[in-house]
Design a protein around this motif. Structure first.
Motif, mmCIF file in Angstrom:
data_model
loop_
_atom_site.group_PDB
_atom_site.id
_atom_site.type_symbol
_atom_site.label_atom_id
_atom_site.label_comp_id
_atom_site.label_asym_id
_atom_site.label_seq_id
_atom_site.Cartn_x
_atom_site.Cartn_y
_atom_site.Cartn_z
ATOM 1 N N VAL A 1 -3.704 -7.031 -7.507
ATOM 2 C CA VAL A 1 -4.274 -6.232 -6.419
ATOM 3 C C VAL A 1 -5.196 -7.121 -5.583
ATOM 4 O O VAL A 1 -5.164 -7.109 -4.348
ATOM 5 C CB VAL A 1 -5.044 -5.012 -6.960
ATOM 6 C CG1 VAL A 1 -5.842 -4.337 -5.842
ATOM 7 C CG2 VAL A 1 -4.087 -4.005 -7.588
ATOM 8 N N GLY A 2 -6.014 -7.914 -6.256
ATOM 9 C CA GLY A 2 -6.912 -8.827 -5.566
ATOM 10 C C GLY A 2 -6.171 -9.900 -4.783
ATOM 11 O O GLY A 2 -6.578 -10.264 -3.674
ATOM 12 N N VAL A 3 -5.066 -10.406 -5.339
ATOM 13 C CA VAL A 3 -4.254 -11.398 -4.623
ATOM 14 C C VAL A 3 -3.737 -10.796 -3.316
ATOM 15 O O VAL A 3 -3.796 -11.417 -2.249
ATOM 16 C CB VAL A 3 -3.086 -11.883 -5.497
ATOM 17 C CG1 VAL A 3 -2.141 -12.769 -4.684
ATOM 18 C CG2 VAL A 3 -3.598 -12.641 -6.712
ATOM 19 N N GLY A 4 -3.246 -9.556 -3.375
ATOM 20 C CA GLY A 4 -2.720 -8.915 -2.180
ATOM 21 C C GLY A 4 -3.790 -8.623 -1.145
ATOM 22 O O GLY A 4 -3.565 -8.759 0.064
ATOM 23 N N GLU A 5 -4.981 -8.249 -1.610
ATOM 24 C CA GLU A 5 -6.058 -7.864 -0.698
ATOM 25 C C GLU A 5 -6.898 -9.045 -0.224
ATOM 26 O O GLU A 5 -7.791 -8.880 0.618
ATOM 27 C CB GLU A 5 -6.968 -6.848 -1.380
ATOM 28 C CG GLU A 5 -6.272 -5.535 -1.698
ATOM 29 C CD GLU A 5 -7.156 -4.544 -2.443
ATOM 30 O OE1 GLU A 5 -6.707 -3.417 -2.666
ATOM 31 O OE2 GLU A 5 -8.303 -4.922 -2.785
ATOM 32 N N ALA A 6 -6.589 -10.248 -0.741
ATOM 33 C CA ALA A 6 -7.484 -11.397 -0.574
ATOM 34 C C ALA A 6 -7.897 -11.665 0.860
ATOM 35 O O ALA A 6 -9.070 -11.919 1.143
ATOM 36 C CB ALA A 6 -6.841 -12.648 -1.170
ATOM 37 N N ALA A 7 -6.960 -11.628 1.792
ATOM 38 C CA ALA A 7 -7.290 -12.046 3.161
ATOM 39 C C ALA A 7 -7.178 -10.916 4.167
ATOM 40 O O ALA A 7 -7.341 -11.164 5.361
ATOM 41 C CB ALA A 7 -6.382 -13.206 3.579
ATOM 42 N N TYR A 8 -6.924 -9.678 3.718
ATOM 43 C CA TYR A 8 -6.687 -8.634 4.713
ATOM 44 C C TYR A 8 -7.913 -8.370 5.581
ATOM 45 O O TYR A 8 -7.821 -8.286 6.808
ATOM 46 C CB TYR A 8 -6.234 -7.312 4.082
ATOM 47 C CG TYR A 8 -6.134 -6.253 5.158
ATOM 48 C CD1 TYR A 8 -5.134 -6.334 6.111
ATOM 49 C CD2 TYR A 8 -7.094 -5.250 5.300
ATOM 50 C CE1 TYR A 8 -5.068 -5.428 7.155
ATOM 51 C CE2 TYR A 8 -7.037 -4.347 6.345
ATOM 52 C CZ TYR A 8 -6.019 -4.442 7.265
ATOM 53 O OH TYR A 8 -5.968 -3.571 8.316
ATOM 54 N N GLY A 9 -9.082 -8.218 4.968
ATOM 55 C CA GLY A 9 -10.278 -7.904 5.744
ATOM 56 C C GLY A 9 -10.582 -8.973 6.780
ATOM 57 O O GLY A 9 -10.880 -8.666 7.938
ATOM 58 N N SER A 10 -10.484 -10.242 6.400
ATOM 59 C CA SER A 10 -10.809 -11.327 7.323
ATOM 60 C C SER A 10 -9.769 -11.468 8.421
ATOM 61 O O SER A 10 -10.103 -11.646 9.597
ATOM 62 C CB SER A 10 -10.939 -12.643 6.547
ATOM 63 O OG SER A 10 -9.756 -12.910 5.810
ATOM 64 N N MET B 1 0.656 -9.064 2.593
ATOM 65 C CA MET B 1 -0.485 -8.632 1.781
ATOM 66 C C MET B 1 -0.364 -7.162 1.369
ATOM 67 O O MET B 1 -0.574 -6.822 0.203
ATOM 68 C CB MET B 1 -1.781 -8.822 2.556
ATOM 69 C CG MET B 1 -2.159 -10.240 2.890
ATOM 70 S SD MET B 1 -3.652 -10.249 3.933
ATOM 71 C CE MET B 1 -3.359 -11.689 4.929
ATOM 72 N N VAL B 2 -0.057 -6.297 2.344
ATOM 73 C CA VAL B 2 0.020 -4.865 2.059
ATOM 74 C C VAL B 2 1.104 -4.584 1.024
ATOM 75 O O VAL B 2 0.913 -3.779 0.103
ATOM 76 C CB VAL B 2 0.291 -4.061 3.347
ATOM 77 C CG1 VAL B 2 0.391 -2.573 3.033
ATOM 78 C CG2 VAL B 2 -0.812 -4.304 4.370
ATOM 79 N N ALA B 3 2.241 -5.246 1.169
ATOM 80 C CA ALA B 3 3.331 -5.053 0.207
ATOM 81 C C ALA B 3 2.885 -5.453 -1.196
ATOM 82 O O ALA B 3 3.161 -4.741 -2.179
ATOM 83 C CB ALA B 3 4.551 -5.868 0.638
ATOM 84 N N LEU B 4 2.166 -6.570 -1.308
ATOM 85 C CA LEU B 4 1.762 -7.060 -2.631
ATOM 86 C C LEU B 4 0.735 -6.159 -3.284
ATOM 87 O O LEU B 4 0.835 -5.826 -4.469
ATOM 88 C CB LEU B 4 1.227 -8.490 -2.512
ATOM 89 C CG LEU B 4 0.807 -9.168 -3.824
ATOM 90 C CD1 LEU B 4 1.930 -9.125 -4.841
ATOM 91 C CD2 LEU B 4 0.369 -10.606 -3.569
ATOM 92 N N TRP B 5 -0.304 -5.721 -2.524
ATOM 93 C CA TRP B 5 -1.323 -4.896 -3.185
ATOM 94 C C TRP B 5 -0.763 -3.517 -3.538
ATOM 95 O O TRP B 5 -1.204 -2.905 -4.512
ATOM 96 C CB TRP B 5 -2.610 -4.843 -2.391
ATOM 97 C CG TRP B 5 -2.795 -3.806 -1.321
ATOM 98 C CD1 TRP B 5 -2.655 -2.453 -1.437
ATOM 99 C CD2 TRP B 5 -3.218 -4.036 0.039
ATOM 100 N NE1 TRP B 5 -2.940 -1.824 -0.245
ATOM 101 C CE2 TRP B 5 -3.295 -2.774 0.672
ATOM 102 C CE3 TRP B 5 -3.549 -5.172 0.757
ATOM 103 C CZ2 TRP B 5 -3.682 -2.633 2.008
ATOM 104 C CZ3 TRP B 5 -3.940 -5.027 2.075
ATOM 105 C CH2 TRP B 5 -3.992 -3.773 2.688
ATOM 106 N N SER B 6 0.212 -3.032 -2.801
ATOM 107 C CA SER B 6 0.810 -1.739 -3.130
ATOM 108 C C SER B 6 1.644 -1.835 -4.408
ATOM 109 O O SER B 6 1.589 -0.948 -5.265
ATOM 110 C CB SER B 6 1.671 -1.243 -1.960
ATOM 111 O OG SER B 6 0.893 -1.058 -0.797
ATOM 112 N N VAL B 7 2.414 -2.914 -4.542
ATOM 113 C CA VAL B 7 3.191 -3.134 -5.770
ATOM 114 C C VAL B 7 2.256 -3.287 -6.964
ATOM 115 O O VAL B 7 2.489 -2.725 -8.045
ATOM 116 C CB VAL B 7 4.101 -4.364 -5.625
ATOM 117 C CG1 VAL B 7 4.723 -4.736 -6.960
ATOM 118 C CG2 VAL B 7 5.201 -4.101 -4.607
ATOM 119 N N ALA B 8 1.178 -4.048 -6.788
ATOM 120 C CA ALA B 8 0.231 -4.267 -7.888
ATOM 121 C C ALA B 8 -0.482 -2.977 -8.282
ATOM 122 O O ALA B 8 -0.749 -2.739 -9.470
ATOM 123 C CB ALA B 8 -0.795 -5.329 -7.486
ATOM 124 N N THR B 9 -0.791 -2.121 -7.309
ATOM 125 C CA THR B 9 -1.415 -0.825 -7.615
ATOM 126 C C THR B 9 -0.463 0.037 -8.430
ATOM 127 O O THR B 9 -0.882 0.756 -9.353
ATOM 128 C CB THR B 9 -1.813 -0.100 -6.323
ATOM 129 O OG1 THR B 9 -2.700 -0.943 -5.569
ATOM 130 C CG2 THR B 9 -2.532 1.208 -6.622
#
Length: 432
Positions: A125-134, A98-106
């Protein structure tokens, strides 16, 4: 002659092992907190750039609301399936991905040349961050004692407010001096740096050894319930459904203020982009402190009582609605800012009250999925709906009027929390 027995040796080694486990748990908490900072810095940094993008790309408020809302909307859509996947595949590996994906998208946001390209980048960015909080909170509630759950949930989720502060304030300052593209680029670099540290520190075996005595040990990646059983486990009672819904309705107010405060201050207080970003960041910082303190206060007041957590949730929500109503009815000036500060102290209090209610009513093996459901409600009904509907209302009536009517919506989560309290009491009586 050796005078020590085997029991003496165990008595000496167990405290050391427990002390080591506690220390590791706090290291993991700090790292997960920083990752959620990065999550929300990447998500909210764009809000400070609205005045620049509005002029540069000739965008309407609905356009601006859409590129902000696309992230929580995507998070809401994908958080449950991604969290189910994480519960089965492994939470630690899933977070790294997840972290890798949202960083690339940012980074993609930083190089976008049109509104459409920005919208696509924000989607990922949303795809990468989708499940991090939960998934992140699912890990944390299982390596700390139960009586600390409100504090841990409030402390961890307060990173959303602090990340929003850093994202909005740094983004506004960086954009003023170096251009808006550097704002997004620096957020991406921060995410990549944390990813390296995370991969070196966190492992599933270490997490399993860190479980406290009063928390059931769970083998990460072992939750493989059939879908009907999983849904029943996620929604075990009407009170838990109220926890999901009430939290989301309060987050509607939070999401709206986080997104639109910089633009409100820029348009109606005649502040520059950087001044508006810093002032809004200060209010969000108060929200983060309140989120943390409300969690700590809830643990102190409630102990292990779920019913008392419902009482606290309703009380915090009532304070938010009353203070925010007064704040938007007084003239612009220092008094309004002071009242806004007092109101936003309770803005995100529902995380510290609702998260322990959900954790206590669901199995540790599916905590990722349960918190994903809470995230789904929060993002679809709260963080996505709030900014978008407010943007549409601003186009129709003006942003000032749209925000002035916002506090009245606090009656909705208050009513749901009171209903959840009633259901919880009835469920407890039936169990007896």
């Amino acid at each position: 002659m050796n005078l020590y027995t085997a029991d003496d040796v165990r008595a000496e080694t167990i405290p050391t092992t427990r002390a080591s486990a506690r220390a590791y748990a706090w290291v993991v908490f700090a790292l997960m907190f920083c990752l959620l900072l990065s999550d929300y810095m990447s998500r909210q940094a764009l809000n400070a750039l609205f005045p620049i993008l509005k002029t540069q790309w000739a965008l309407s408020d609905t356009h601006l609301g859409t590129i902000s809302s696309i992230v929580p909307f995507t998070v809401g859509l994908l958080t449950l399936p991604f969290s189910i996947f994480a519960d089965r595949w492994g939470r630690v590996k899933s977070i790294a991905l997840m972290v890798a994906l949202w960083s690339v998208a940012t980074l993609g946001c930083a190089i976008a040349s049109t509104y459409e390209e920005m919208l696509v980048a924000r989607f990922f960015v949303g795809v990468g961050e989708a499940a991090y909080g939960s998934v992140g909170i699912a890990i944390l509630v299982n390596i700390f004692p139960k009586h600390m759950r409100s504090s841990i949930a409030g402390g961890f989720t307060s990173a959303a407010a602090f990340g929003s502060v850093l994202g909005v304030s740094l983004s506004g300052v960086i954009a003023t001096h170096f251009g808006w593209r550097w704002s997004m680029g620096i957020m991406a670099i921060f995410g990549f740096a944390l990813l390296v540290v995370y991969c070196c520190v966190v492992s599933e075996k270490r997490l399993e050894r860190a479980h406290p005595n009063d928390v059931e040990s769970v083998s990460y990646g072992s939750a493989k319930l059939p879908l009907p059983e999983l849904i029943a486990a996620i929604f075990p009672s009407r009170s838990v459904f109220c926890a999901y819904l009430g939290c989301a309705l309060q987050v509607f107010i939070q999401g709206t203020l986080f997104v639109w405060l910089p633009s409100y201050l820029n348009r109606y207080w005649n502040m520059s982009v950087s001044q508006a970003a810093l002032t809004a960041a200060g209010l969000v910082l108060v929200s983060g402190l309140g989120q943390l303190m409300c969690g700590v206060i809830t643990d102190r007041v409630c102990g292990g009582s779920s019913l008392k957590r419902w009482n606290m949730a309703a009380t915090y929500c009532l304070a938010l609605g009353v203070l925010l109503t007064i704040a938007f009815r007084v003239p612009q000036g220092s008094l309004q800012l002071a009242l806004l500060g007092a109101a936003v102290f309770f803005l995100a209090s529902s995380f510290g009250t609702c998260s322990p209610i959900v954790a206590g009513a669901t199995s540790p093996a599916i905590h990722g999925s349960a918190f994903a459901t809470l995230t789904l409600f929060n993002n679809i009904l709260g963080l996505a709906a709030g900014p978008f509907l407010t943007g549409a209302a601003a186009d129709a009536f003006g942003l000032k009027d749209a925000l002035h009517w916002l506090p009245l919506l606090a009656v909705l989560p208050f009513a749901v929390f009171m209903l959840g309290r009633r259901f919880s009491l009835a469920e407890a009586n039936r169990a007896d």
